[in-house]
Design a protein around this motif. Structure first.
Motif, PDB file in Angstrom:
ATOM      1  N   TYR A  79      63.671  47.473  27.939  1.00 52.10           N
ATOM      2  CA  TYR A  79      64.712  48.170  27.229  1.00 52.10           C
ATOM      3  C   TYR A  79      65.614  48.952  28.334  1.00 52.10           C
ATOM      4  CZ  TYR A  79      61.113  47.948  23.505  1.00 52.10           C
ATOM      5  OH  TYR A  79      60.366  47.344  22.332  1.00 52.10           O
ATOM      6  N   GLU A  80      67.021  48.909  27.946  1.00 53.48           N
ATOM      7  CA  GLU A  80      67.923  49.615  28.710  1.00 53.48           C
ATOM      8  C   GLU A  80      68.908  50.217  27.592  1.00 53.48           C
ATOM      9  OE1 GLU A  80      71.572  48.443  31.697  1.00 53.48           O
ATOM     10  OE2 GLU A  80      69.855  47.132  31.585  1.00 53.48           O
ATOM     11  N   MET A  81      69.231  51.589  27.907  1.00 51.09           N
ATOM     12  CA  MET A  81      70.261  52.438  27.306  1.00 51.09           C
ATOM     13  C   MET A  81      71.431  52.532  27.949  1.00 51.09           C
ATOM     14  SD  MET A  81      69.599  56.083  25.494  1.00 51.09           S
ATOM     15  CE  MET A  81      70.611  57.079  24.524  1.00 51.09           C
ATOM     16  N   LYS A  82      72.493  52.252  27.463  1.00 47.49           N
ATOM     17  CA  LYS A  82      73.748  52.874  27.860  1.00 47.49           C
ATOM     18  C   LYS A  82      74.665  53.574  27.052  1.00 47.49           C
ATOM     19  CE  LYS A  82      74.081  49.066  30.897  1.00 47.49           C
ATOM     20  NZ  LYS A  82      74.979  47.669  31.261  1.00 47.49           N
ATOM     21  N   SER A  83      75.215  54.534  27.423  1.00 44.66           N
ATOM     22  CA  SER A  83      76.446  55.508  26.715  1.00 44.66           C
ATOM     23  C   SER A  83      77.680  54.962  26.975  1.00 44.66           C
ATOM     24  CB  SER A  83      76.163  56.935  26.795  1.00 44.66           C
ATOM     25  OG  SER A  83      74.896  57.435  26.471  1.00 44.66           O
ATOM     26  N   ASN A  84      78.595  54.835  25.789  1.00 46.64           N
ATOM     27  CA  ASN A  84      79.845  54.733  26.172  1.00 46.64           C
ATOM     28  C   ASN A  84      80.705  55.385  25.196  1.00 46.64           C
ATOM     29  OD1 ASN A  84      82.429  53.312  26.708  1.00 46.64           O
ATOM     30  ND2 ASN A  84      82.194  51.801  25.493  1.00 46.64           N
ATOM     31  N   GLY A  85      81.075  56.594  25.737  1.00 51.74           N
ATOM     32  CA  GLY A  85      81.829  57.768  24.959  1.00 51.74           C
ATOM     33  C   GLY A  85      80.872  58.334  23.919  1.00 51.74           C
ATOM     34  N   THR A  86      81.341  58.207  22.859  1.00 55.53           N
ATOM     35  CA  THR A  86      80.353  58.809  21.666  1.00 55.53           C
ATOM     36  C   THR A  86      79.272  57.845  21.172  1.00 55.53           C
ATOM     37  OG1 THR A  86      81.768  58.161  20.033  1.00 55.53           O
ATOM     38  CG2 THR A  86      82.408  60.516  20.973  1.00 55.53           C
ATOM     39  N   ASP A  87      79.489  56.782  21.560  1.00 55.56           N
ATOM     40  CA  ASP A  87      78.491  55.576  21.117  1.00 55.56           C
ATOM     41  C   ASP A  87      77.485  55.457  22.206  1.00 55.56           C
ATOM     42  OD1 ASP A  87      80.033  55.304  18.880  1.00 55.56           O
ATOM     43  OD2 ASP A  87      81.127  53.380  19.742  1.00 55.56           O
ATOM     44  N   PHE A  88      76.361  55.039  21.777  1.00 54.89           N
ATOM     45  CA  PHE A  88      75.160  54.563  22.644  1.00 54.89           C
ATOM     46  C   PHE A  88      74.460  53.568  22.063  1.00 54.89           C
ATOM     47  CE2 PHE A  88      73.805  57.874  20.002  1.00 54.89           C
ATOM     48  CZ  PHE A  88      72.662  57.905  19.373  1.00 54.89           C
ATOM     49  N   GLU A  89      74.074  52.762  23.309  1.00 52.72           N
ATOM     50  CA  GLU A  89      73.579  51.311  23.042  1.00 52.72           C
ATOM     51  C   GLU A  89      72.055  51.122  23.482  1.00 52.72           C
ATOM     52  OE1 GLU A  89      76.081  47.490  24.081  1.00 52.72           O
ATOM     53  OE2 GLU A  89      74.909  48.092  25.853  1.00 52.72           O
ATOM     54  N   LEU A  90      71.403  50.349  22.692  1.00 49.35           N
ATOM     55  CA  LEU A  90      70.109  49.859  23.148  1.00 49.35           C
ATOM     56  C   LEU A  90      70.236  48.379  23.468  1.00 49.35           C
ATOM     57  CD1 LEU A  90      67.070  50.341  23.470  1.00 49.35           C
ATOM     58  CD2 LEU A  90      66.784  49.809  21.123  1.00 49.35           C
ATOM     59  N   MET A  91      69.563  47.995  24.581  1.00 54.31           N
ATOM     60  CA  MET A  91      69.612  46.481  24.987  1.00 54.31           C
ATOM     61  C   MET A  91      68.081  45.972  24.850  1.00 54.31           C
ATOM     62  SD  MET A  91      71.171  44.349  28.136  1.00 54.31           S
ATOM     63  CE  MET A  91      70.169  45.091  29.268  1.00 54.31           C
ATOM     64  N   ILE A  92      67.767  45.331  24.182  1.00 52.23           N
ATOM     65  CA  ILE A  92      66.433  44.553  24.197  1.00 52.23           C
ATOM     66  C   ILE A  92      66.412  43.335  25.098  1.00 52.23           C
ATOM     67  CG2 ILE A  92      64.423  43.791  22.646  1.00 52.23           C
ATOM     68  CD1 ILE A  92      65.823  45.360  20.083  1.00 52.23           C
ATOM     69  N   LYS A  93      65.902  43.388  26.007  1.00 55.14           N
ATOM     70  CA  LYS A  93      65.659  42.426  26.631  1.00 55.14           C
ATOM     71  C   LYS A  93      64.693  41.238  26.444  1.00 55.14           C
ATOM     72  CE  LYS A  93      66.574  45.536  30.760  1.00 55.14           C
ATOM     73  NZ  LYS A  93      66.659  45.947  32.099  1.00 55.14           N
ATOM     74  N   THR A  94      65.040  39.788  26.751  1.00 61.10           N
ATOM     75  CA  THR A  94      64.303  38.926  26.318  1.00 61.10           C
ATOM     76  C   THR A  94      63.526  38.999  25.034  1.00 61.10           C
ATOM     77  OG1 THR A  94      63.588  38.890  28.909  1.00 61.10           O
ATOM     78  CG2 THR A  94      62.502  37.235  27.299  1.00 61.10           C
ATOM     79  N   LEU A  95      64.451  39.039  24.102  1.00 61.53           N
ATOM     80  CA  LEU A  95      64.010  39.236  22.797  1.00 61.53           C
ATOM     81  C   LEU A  95      62.999  38.096  22.239  1.00 61.53           C
ATOM     82  CD1 LEU A  95      64.900  40.943  20.087  1.00 61.53           C
ATOM     83  CD2 LEU A  95      66.046  38.832  19.268  1.00 61.53           C
TER      84      LEU A  95
END
Length: 281
Positions: A79-95
């Motif tokens: 997993y990886e988490m990134k914030s972009n302004g007010t939004d924040f994202e979760l990336m699930i690797k190798t689903l």
């Protein structure tokens, strides 16, 4: 009277509290479509109404654990988490299949939103092919193409030889019984060796969902020579140039060897003459 006023203010506070929660609600959506098994999947949480200083986190997965916390991952390989302004994202690797049909929650402070990442028609499992085609010809001189694959959803396939599309037979051996089962598909075709040109690729093209996949098929040991290639005038021109160059090189080598032999004979003759004169003295 005082009791009624206190009760009124209490009810008003509850109403305002729920109103604020509704106004400050957050929600996540999946941004990678289609969702492809083996690739990454991205969920983005709209935190437009979330105060900048509030703690942001993601929960979910098979065991519904804490996945990420203020851009820090509990499992960086997954997993990886990134914030972009007010939004924040979760990336699930190798689903993988174990990541699907699970609940995921994005939370900002006391606000949170939970939904399920479903295994549905938007999910693609890329075809895993097994080529069982025999390189040897059958007794009738035909070449049998036999390919099996695991895939989801059901593909549409065709066999392509140069600009021609060859007829094929496609059948489904196993259909999904549960939510995470795959289709097992068999693709078969019979073609004559007179149709297969040496050096020309024979491909199986399958469209799975919105994605096109190409697989290079095994060719028979016996194939037809492309006579057009050898009847091309440029072929004869190039062959003539190569032969002429070889001839010139051979002539030049013979000339050099001839000159070398003459020089050696002169040197030998001169040496013999010197020896004879010396004996006379």
């Amino acid at each position: 009277m005082m009791y009624c006023k206190a009760e009124f203010f209490y009810v008003a506070k509850i109403f305002i509290f729920f109103f604020d929660i509704h106004e400050a609600s957050i929600k996540w959506e999946i941004t990678t479509t289609p969702v492809i098994i083996g690739k990454e999947a991205r969920l983005i949480c709209n935190g437009q109404n979330c105060p900048p200083g509030n703690t942001k986190k993601w929960l979910g997965g098979k065991n519904y654990d804490l996945l990420c916390f203020d851009n820090q991952s509990k499992n960086i390989s997954k997993y990886e988490m990134k914030s972009n302004g007010t939004d924040f994202e979760l990336m699930i690797k190798t689903l993988s299949f174990s990541d699907l049909n699970c609940e995921y929650t994005c939370a900002c402070g006391f606000q949170q939103y939970t939904n399920m990442l479903k295994f549905d028609k938007e999910v693609i499992y890329p075809p895993v092919l097994h080529d069982h085609s025999r390189a040897h010809l059958q007794e009738d001189g035909k070449f049998q193409i036999n390919v099996t694959m695991e895939v989801f959803p059901l593909p549409t396939c065709r066999i392509v030889l140069k600009d021609s599309v060859l007829p094929l037979n496609i059948s489904v051996v196993n259909r999904p019984e549960g939510e995470l089962d795959l289709f097992e598909v068999v693709v078969q075709a019979t073609i004559g060796t007179d149709m297969v040109l040496c050096g020309v690729n024979l491909t199986l093209d399958c469209k799975v969902g919105s994605i096109q996949y190409h697989h290079l098929l095994r060719r028979p040991y016996s194939c037809k020579k492309d006579d057009r290639e050898h009847s091309n005038p440029q072929y004869f021109i190039m062959a003539g140039i190569v032969l002429a160059l070889v001839f010139v090189i051979v002539v030049l080598m013979k000339c050099r060897l001839g000159k070398h032999n003459v020089t050696n004979q002169r040197d030998v003759g001169s040496a013999s003459y010197t020896v004879v004169n010396a004996n006379k003295c």
